[in-house]
Design a protein around this motif. Structure first.
Motif, short mmCIF file in Angstrom:
data_model
loop_
_atom_site.label_atom_id
_atom_site.label_comp_id
_atom_site.label_asym_id
_atom_site.label_seq_id
_atom_site.Cartn_x
_atom_site.Cartn_y
_atom_site.Cartn_z
N LYS A 96 0.83 -1.31 -0.13
CA LYS A 96 -0.01 0.07 -0.03
C LYS A 96 0.83 1.23 -0.24
O LYS A 96 0.46 2.25 -0.81
N PHE A 127 10.07 -10.00 6.80
CA PHE A 127 8.53 -9.95 6.26
C PHE A 127 8.32 -10.44 4.71
O PHE A 127 7.30 -10.11 3.97
N VAL A 128 9.61 -10.89 4.20
CA VAL A 128 9.64 -11.04 2.76
C VAL A 128 8.68 -11.91 2.40
O VAL A 128 8.28 -12.11 1.05
N ASP A 129 8.31 -13.10 3.26
CA ASP A 129 7.24 -13.95 2.98
C ASP A 129 5.80 -13.79 3.00
O ASP A 129 5.00 -14.52 2.93
N SER A 130 5.50 -12.34 3.30
CA SER A 130 4.35 -11.84 3.57
C SER A 130 3.63 -11.54 2.57
O SER A 130 4.25 -11.43 1.41
N TYR A 131 2.33 -11.49 2.61
CA TYR A 131 1.43 -11.21 1.50
C TYR A 131 1.31 -9.66 1.16
O TYR A 131 0.76 -9.32 0.32
N TYR A 132 2.33 -8.83 1.69
CA TYR A 132 2.05 -7.46 1.61
C TYR A 132 3.23 -6.67 1.89
O TYR A 132 3.07 -5.42 1.96
N VAL A 133 4.26 -7.41 1.33
CA VAL A 133 5.53 -6.59 1.49
C VAL A 133 6.22 -6.62 0.32
O VAL A 133 6.56 -7.45 -0.35
N LEU B 114 -9.66 -8.44 7.50
CA LEU B 114 -8.68 -9.52 7.72
C LEU B 114 -9.34 -10.72 7.85
O LEU B 114 -8.64 -11.78 7.67
N ILE B 128 -10.08 -1.35 5.71
CA ILE B 128 -9.40 -0.12 6.53
C ILE B 128 -7.99 -0.22 6.40
O ILE B 128 -7.24 0.60 6.36
N LEU B 129 -7.29 -1.43 6.39
CA LEU B 129 -5.60 -1.59 6.29
C LEU B 129 -5.23 -2.05 5.15
O LEU B 129 -4.44 -1.17 4.28
N LEU B 130 -5.95 -3.03 4.33
CA LEU B 130 -5.47 -3.45 2.82
C LEU B 130 -6.15 -2.63 1.97
O LEU B 130 -7.08 -1.70 2.19
N GLU B 131 -5.47 -2.52 0.61
CA GLU B 131 -5.91 -1.87 -0.30
C GLU B 131 -7.26 -2.30 -0.99
O GLU B 131 -7.62 -3.48 -0.44
N PHE B 134 -7.76 -5.80 -2.93
CA PHE B 134 -7.10 -6.88 -2.42
C PHE B 134 -7.83 -8.22 -2.56
O PHE B 134 -9.02 -7.99 -2.29
N PRO B 138 -6.50 -12.08 4.71
CA PRO B 138 -5.51 -12.85 4.89
C PRO B 138 -5.36 -13.52 6.47
O PRO B 138 -4.55 -14.57 6.39
N LEU B 139 -6.14 -13.12 7.14
CA LEU B 139 -5.94 -13.85 8.53
C LEU B 139 -6.84 -15.22 8.44
O LEU B 139 -7.01 -15.79 9.68
N TRP B 145 -1.33 -17.25 -0.72
CA TRP B 145 -0.42 -16.08 -1.10
C TRP B 145 0.72 -16.32 -1.43
O TRP B 145 1.14 -17.50 -1.32
N GLY B 147 4.46 -15.21 -1.53
CA GLY B 147 5.36 -14.30 -0.75
C GLY B 147 6.32 -13.37 -1.77
O GLY B 147 6.37 -13.61 -3.03
#
Lengths: 178, 150
Positions: A96, A127-133, B114, B128-131, B134, B138-139, B145, B147
Motif C-alpha cells: 500500500k 517479512f519477505v514471505d508476507s502477502y503485503y511487503v 482481515l 481499512i488496512l489493505l487496499e 485486495f 489474509p488472517l 498467497w 510471498g
C-alpha cells in the motif's frame, strides 16, 4: 571539450563577463561538475521520511547530539521532497505504501540519491514471505547505498552517508570497501 | 476496583433475562448471534452493569467456526467482561455494534478486512488496512498467497 585558459564551458552558461573572467581565472583547470559535486557531497539534504522502526535509528538517533549528523553537513532534513536530494528508505515498504515511495522519489529534483537502510528496505527482511511487503526498495527505485542491519546502528548510517559522499564526488568506493 | 471481573451474582441476573447464553468457568459469555444486539444493549443501558466502553473487538478463525470477541469495561463498577459470538464458516455475518459503541466502527472494519466477517446494520463497511482491490482475507487459515521471496 577541453578546458583551457581561452576556452571554458562557463561561456556557454552565462553572458556575465565578470563571472566568466573569475571562473577562467580560478577554476579553468577543473571541470565545473567536479566543483558542484564537491558541494553536493558535503551538503546532502535527506528527505525526512520514515516508514518503520529504522527511522528511529536512521533519522532520529543519527540526527541527535550523540551521533550528530550535523558534523558532516547532512542534518537539513527536508519536509518536502522538492527540497531534498537523498531519500533514506528507512523501514518496511508495504504494497500500500509502495506507490507513495515512488511518488516521493519522483518529486525529488535531480540529482538525487537513495540509501536503502535495514534488511526490510534491502530485501523485505523478516517479512519477505508476507502477502503485503515489497521485497526491497530496489524493486521500485534505484538504490545507491545499502546499509545492512535490523536496525543498522547510527554509525552505520553515518558510514552510508560518507560512502554516498564519496560516490557523489566520483571517488572509487568499492576499492575502499575491500 | 478497576479491572476486576464481573461478580457471578450479576451474571446470574443476565442468565435469567437471556436463557440462551452460555457462561464458561472464567465468566466468558457466549451469546447466540440472534440475541447479540439486545444482549449488548442490556449490558450498556442497564444501570446494574453500565458497560459504557468497548475496549476491543476481534475475531478468531477456528477449524469449525469463526468467533467474534468483544471486551467490555464498566468504568462505574470497574468490571471487565468478555463476550463471544460463534459464526458459521460460510459467509459469516453478525450484527454491528456501532449503534452502541463508536469504538466498534474501525475495529469492525479491521475484522472485516482481515477475516471477511460481514457486520450488518452499519454503513461504510470497507477495507481499512489493505487496499480496496485486495483479493481474499489474509488472517483466514485457508488464505493462500505468494510471498515476495525470489
Amino acid at each position: 571539450m577541453d578546458v583551457t585558459r581561452e576556452q571554458h564551458p562557463i561561456e556557454k552558461m552565462t553572458n556575465d563577463s565578470s563571472l566568466i573572467q573569475q571562473v577562467k581565472r580560478v577554476i579553468h583547470l577543473a571541470p565545473l561538475e567536479k566543483i558542484f559535486n564537491l558541494a553536493r557531497g558535503y551538503s546532502l539534504w535527506p528527505l525526512g521520511f520514515g516508514l518503520a522502526c529504522c527511522a528511529i535509528e536512521g533519522l532520529m538517533a543519527t540526527n541527535a547530539p550523540r551521533f550528530d549528523l550535523s558534523r558532516f553537513g547532512y542534518e537539513v532534513l527536508r519536509s518536502s521532497p522538492r527540497q531534498a536530494d537523498v531519500m533514506l528508505v528507512a523501514g518496511t515498504i508495504t504494497n500500500k505504501m509502495a506507490p507513495y515511495v515512488v511518488r516521493l522519489y519522483e518529486q525529488m529534483p535531480e540529482p538525487k540519491w537513495v540509501i536503502a537502510m535495514g534488511s526490510c528496505a534491502i530485501s523485505g527482511g523478516p517479512f519477505v514471505d508476507s502477502y503485503y511487503v515489497v521485497p526491497g526498495a530496489d524493486k521500485l527505485i534505484p538504490v545507491d547505498v545499502y546499509v545492512p542491519g535490523c536496525s543498522p546502528r547510527p554509525d552505520a548510517v553515518l558510514h552510508a552517508f560518507m560512502m554516498l559522499r564519496d560516490k557523489v564526488q566520483g571517488k572509487v568506493v568499492l576499492e575502499n570497501a575491500r | 476496583m478497576p479491572g476486576s471481573s464481573i461478580p457471578s451474582t450479576v451474571i446470574d441476573g443476565l442468565k435469567d433475562k437471556f436463557p440462551a447464553i452460555e457462561v464458561s468457568e472464567n465468566l466468558t459469555i457466549t451469546v447466540p448471534e440472534a440475541e447479540l444486539l439486545s444482549f449488548m444493549r442490556e449490558l450498556r443501558d442497564n444501570p446494574d452493569y453500565d458497560f459504557n466502553f468497548l475496549t476491543n473487538l476481534t475475531a478468531v478463525d477456528y477449524p469449525d467456526n469463526f468467533t467474534v470477541i468483544y471486551n467490555l469495561v464498566s468504568f462505574k463498577y470497574g468490571y471487565t467482561l468478555m463476550a463471544k459470538v460463534n459464526l458459521g464458516k460460510d459467509e459469516p455475518a453478525v450484527s454491528s455494534l456501532t449503534s452502541l459503541w463508536g469504538s466498534a466502527d474501525w475495529q469492525e472494519r479491521e475484522v472485516y478486512d482481515l477475516f471477511g466477517i460481514i457486520f450488518t446494520g452499519r454503513h461504510n463497511l470497507t477495507r481499512i488496512l489493505l487496499e480496496d482491490g485486495f483479493a481474499g482475507y489474509p488472517l483466514r487459515k485457508d488464505f493462500q498467497w505468494v510471498g515476495g521471496r525470489e
